[in-house]
Scaffold this motif. Structure first.
Motif, PDB file in Angstrom:
ATOM      1  N   GLY A 165       0.825  -1.194   0.000  1.00 49.14           N
ATOM      2  CA  GLY A 165       0.000   0.000   0.000  1.00 49.14           C
ATOM      3  C   GLY A 165       0.860   1.245   0.000  1.00 49.14           C
ATOM      4  N   VAL A 166       0.372   2.280  -0.675  1.00 49.36           N
ATOM      5  CA  VAL A 166       1.104   3.546  -0.770  1.00 49.36           C
ATOM      6  C   VAL A 166       0.156   4.696  -0.457  1.00 49.36           C
ATOM      7  N   ASN A 167       0.728   5.861  -0.164  1.00 44.07           N
ATOM      8  CA  ASN A 167      -0.089   7.048   0.023  1.00 44.07           C
ATOM      9  C   ASN A 167      -0.633   7.533  -1.312  1.00 44.07           C
ATOM     10  N   SER A 168      -1.560   8.493  -1.250  1.00 40.53           N
ATOM     11  CA  SER A 168      -2.316   8.850  -2.457  1.00 40.53           C
ATOM     12  C   SER A 168      -1.625   9.866  -3.358  1.00 40.53           C
ATOM     13  N   GLY A 169      -0.518  10.438  -2.930  1.00 39.00           N
ATOM     14  CA  GLY A 169       0.197  11.387  -3.772  1.00 39.00           C
ATOM     15  C   GLY A 169       1.353  10.732  -4.518  1.00 39.00           C
ATOM     16  N   ARG A 170       2.330  11.537  -4.882  1.00 40.43           N
ATOM     17  CA  ARG A 170       3.523  10.982  -5.528  1.00 40.43           C
ATOM     18  C   ARG A 170       4.214  10.030  -4.562  1.00 40.43           C
ATOM     19  N   LEU A 171       4.834   9.001  -5.096  1.00 40.46           N
ATOM     20  CA  LEU A 171       5.421   7.971  -4.255  1.00 40.46           C
ATOM     21  C   LEU A 171       6.671   8.479  -3.554  1.00 40.46           C
ATOM     22  N   SER A 172       6.718   8.285  -2.246  1.00 40.47           N
ATOM     23  CA  SER A 172       7.930   8.580  -1.492  1.00 40.47           C
ATOM     24  C   SER A 172       9.001   7.551  -1.843  1.00 40.47           C
ATOM     25  N   GLU A 173      10.217   7.837  -1.436  1.00 42.50           N
ATOM     26  CA  GLU A 173      11.308   6.881  -1.680  1.00 42.50           C
ATOM     27  C   GLU A 173      11.012   5.548  -1.002  1.00 42.50           C
ATOM     28  N   LEU A 174      10.442   5.607   0.210  1.00 40.92           N
ATOM     29  CA  LEU A 174      10.106   4.383   0.924  1.00 40.92           C
ATOM     30  C   LEU A 174       9.039   3.588   0.193  1.00 40.92           C
ATOM     31  N   HIS A 175       8.038   4.257  -0.322  1.00 39.23           N
ATOM     32  CA  HIS A 175       6.968   3.541  -1.014  1.00 39.23           C
ATOM     33  C   HIS A 175       7.437   3.028  -2.373  1.00 39.23           C
ATOM     34  N   GLN A 176       8.342   3.731  -3.008  1.00 36.38           N
ATOM     35  CA  GLN A 176       8.951   3.198  -4.220  1.00 36.38           C
ATOM     36  C   GLN A 176       9.666   1.883  -3.909  1.00 36.38           C
ATOM     37  N   LYS A 177      10.317   1.842  -2.754  1.00 43.11           N
ATOM     38  CA  LYS A 177      11.025   0.619  -2.351  1.00 43.11           C
ATOM     39  C   LYS A 177      10.043  -0.530  -2.140  1.00 43.11           C
ATOM     40  N   LEU A 178       8.906  -0.261  -1.520  1.00 41.19           N
ATOM     41  CA  LEU A 178       7.913  -1.310  -1.311  1.00 41.19           C
ATOM     42  C   LEU A 178       7.424  -1.872  -2.641  1.00 41.19           C
ATOM     43  N   VAL A 179       7.189  -0.991  -3.600  1.00 41.65           N
ATOM     44  CA  VAL A 179       6.728  -1.455  -4.909  1.00 41.65           C
ATOM     45  C   VAL A 179       7.821  -2.253  -5.611  1.00 41.65           C
ATOM     46  N   LYS A 180       9.062  -1.795  -5.493  1.00 41.44           N
ATOM     47  CA  LYS A 180      10.190  -2.544  -6.064  1.00 41.44           C
ATOM     48  C   LYS A 180      10.300  -3.925  -5.420  1.00 41.44           C
ATOM     49  N   ALA A 181      10.118  -3.996  -4.107  1.00 40.38           N
ATOM     50  CA  ALA A 181      10.161  -5.287  -3.417  1.00 40.38           C
ATOM     51  C   ALA A 181       9.046  -6.197  -3.901  1.00 40.38           C
ATOM     52  N   ALA A 182       7.867  -5.624  -4.125  1.00 40.99           N
ATOM     53  CA  ALA A 182       6.760  -6.418  -4.657  1.00 40.99           C
ATOM     54  C   ALA A 182       7.086  -6.949  -6.046  1.00 40.99           C
ATOM     55  N   ALA A 183       7.721  -6.113  -6.871  1.00 40.82           N
ATOM     56  CA  ALA A 183       8.109  -6.556  -8.207  1.00 40.82           C
ATOM     57  C   ALA A 183       9.091  -7.722  -8.143  1.00 40.82           C
ATOM     58  N   LEU A 184      10.094  -7.601  -7.280  1.00 39.21           N
ATOM     59  CA  LEU A 184      11.086  -8.663  -7.147  1.00 39.21           C
ATOM     60  C   LEU A 184      10.448  -9.948  -6.626  1.00 39.21           C
ATOM     61  N   THR A 185       9.505  -9.806  -5.691  1.00 39.79           N
ATOM     62  CA  THR A 185       8.810 -10.981  -5.169  1.00 39.79           C
ATOM     63  C   THR A 185       7.977 -11.629  -6.257  1.00 39.79           C
ATOM     64  N   HIS A 186       7.317 -10.815  -7.070  1.00 42.92           N
ATOM     65  CA  HIS A 186       6.534 -11.377  -8.173  1.00 42.92           C
ATOM     66  C   HIS A 186       7.420 -12.185  -9.113  1.00 42.92           C
ATOM     67  N   LEU A 187       8.575 -11.650  -9.458  1.00 44.84           N
ATOM     68  CA  LEU A 187       9.455 -12.346 -10.401  1.00 44.84           C
ATOM     69  C   LEU A 187       9.970 -13.660  -9.826  1.00 44.84           C
ATOM     70  N   LYS A 188      10.046 -13.764  -8.496  1.00 44.56           N
ATOM     71  CA  LYS A 188      10.470 -15.005  -7.850  1.00 44.56           C
ATOM     72  C   LYS A 188       9.324 -15.996  -7.681  1.00 44.56           C
ATOM     73  N   THR A 189       8.114 -15.490  -7.448  1.00 41.22           N
ATOM     74  CA  THR A 189       7.011 -16.357  -7.025  1.00 41.22           C
ATOM     75  C   THR A 189       5.849 -16.439  -7.999  1.00 41.22           C
ATOM     76  N   GLY A 190       5.667 -15.418  -8.820  1.00 42.08           N
ATOM     77  CA  GLY A 190       4.498 -15.349  -9.692  1.00 42.08           C
ATOM     78  C   GLY A 190       3.254 -14.827  -9.000  1.00 42.08           C
ATOM     79  N   LEU A 191       3.371 -14.370  -7.741  1.00 41.98           N
ATOM     80  CA  LEU A 191       2.219 -13.840  -7.023  1.00 41.98           C
ATOM     81  C   LEU A 191       1.795 -12.493  -7.595  1.00 41.98           C
ATOM     82  N   THR A 192       0.498 -12.293  -7.733  1.00 43.77           N
ATOM     83  CA  THR A 192      -0.063 -11.026  -8.177  1.00 43.77           C
ATOM     84  C   THR A 192       0.146  -9.961  -7.105  1.00 43.77           C
ATOM     85  N   ILE A 193       0.353  -8.712  -7.538  1.00 36.63           N
ATOM     86  CA  ILE A 193       0.605  -7.587  -6.643  1.00 36.63           C
ATOM     87  C   ILE A 193      -0.670  -6.762  -6.517  1.00 36.63           C
ATOM     88  N   CYS A 194      -1.234  -6.717  -5.323  1.00 35.55           N
ATOM     89  CA  CYS A 194      -2.395  -5.868  -5.035  1.00 35.55           C
ATOM     90  C   CYS A 194      -1.916  -4.712  -4.180  1.00 35.55           C
TER      91      CYS A 194
END
Length: 333
Positions: A165-194
């Protein structure tokens, strides 16, 4: 039925860009691996229990399974009587995710219930564990991948998707990291990102991070998709899932308008619908006020049919699209 025939009934074209169809169409419920063809009619964003006390104070000792089951089970049996077969439970870790509780409710209700891995950064990071601030995207992804490969907190119960989950404005550096982590997890597992997102601006930024990470937008569910109908369709051109998951008795007309518009633009096959309802609240008398999960069955579906939606259209929204969205497979850009 062959696998190719099944994919055709789900509306999944074998040549869909960015989709890896090499693996079997399956996911994980709290009771184990399940073919997505068995999910049936699904509500894709609901909650059993949510504890808003914060990551620093949360503990499973704040609720009692027997009391929660006594409160929640009648609502699950209510939707089962309306033909719902699957509930995707979107409460993340550190906000009240309790996979053992979900398994008990699944066994008692007969519903398939999916749970998740990942961390939730919205609400200004109140629900993030302390290490989420210091670890790299790679380290966070490793934690989430272990939950998929070994099970959550020693239970053996595997997640069926990633929730962030992220805040509703432009992504902070921390929230960019969370999305990047989700991307890396998807590439390892195939899990959908909500990802709890809301407006179109952060959704576009999230999709940009995913694409740069090699993940196709069809692996991304734009949770709480908001804005004008035109904005929904515009972001949907990326191939992401448009999740209209705030259905309640006061906004049926708005959702009919949105879904009708998206259908007219050829995007019905990307729309997911749910209530974002429920919520046993620890610390409140009897778990607080619980909102049930029947408005879609009782109000929205009849309203859509009045606008000319067919049974086949409703099946796309509530059966085919969830099966496509939550099938575990790597979707590369």
């Amino acid at each position: 039925m062959t696998r190719r025939q099944f994919l055709a009934t789900m509306g999944i074209a074998p040549v869909m860009r960015g989709i890896d169809l090499a693996g079997p169409p399956y996911t994980y419920s709290v009771k184990g691996q399940i073919a997505v063809s068995a999910l049936g009619t699904a509500l894709i964003h609901e909650h059993v229990l949510v504890d808003f006390i914060g990551a620093d104070s949360i503990s499973p000792n704040r609720w009692n399974h027997g009391e929660v089951i006594g409160k929640v089970l009648p609502y699950l049996l209510e939707i089962k009587s309306r033909g719902i077969q699957t509930l995707v439970e979107c409460t993340p870790a550190f906000i009240g995710r309790d996979v053992v509780l979900l398994k008990k409710l699944s066994e008692r209700s007969g519903l398939h219930i999916l749970t998740n891995t990942g961390y939730y950064g919205a609400s200004d990071n109140k629900y993030l564990p302390k290490w989420a601030f210091t670890e790299t995207a790679e380290q966070l992804a490793s934690r989430w991948t272990v939950e998929f490969e070994e099970g959550i907190e020693g239970t053996g119960i595997r997640p069926g998707f990633i929730k962030t989950g992220v805040n509703s404005g432009r992504l902070s550096e921390l929230h960019q990291k969370l999305v990047k982590a989700a991307a890396l997890t998807h590439l390892k597992t195939g899990l959908t990102i909500c990802s709890h997102t809301g407006p179109a601006l952060p959704a576009r930024e999230e999709i940009g991070i995913l694409v740069r990470s090699g993940v196709h937008p069809s692996a991304f569910v734009w949770v709480h998709a908001g804005g004008s109908a035109e904005e929904l369709e515009n972001v949907g051109r990326s191939g992401c899932w448009i999740s209209l998951d705030g259905v309640n008795t006061d906004n049926i007309g708005k959702h009919v308008e949105w879904i009708t518009f998206l259908k007219s633009k050829g995007r019905l096959g990307q729309v997911l619908i749910s209530h974002d309802a429920g919520w046993y609240r620890p610390g409140e008398p009897d778990g607080g006020e619980f909102r049930g999960f029947t408005t879609i069955s009782d109000k929205l579906v009849p309203a859509l049919k009045e606008q000319g939606f067919t049974e086949a259209d409703i099946r796309i929204l509530m059966v085919a699209n969830p099966a496509k969205a939550f099938a575990i497979r790597v979707r590369r850009d």
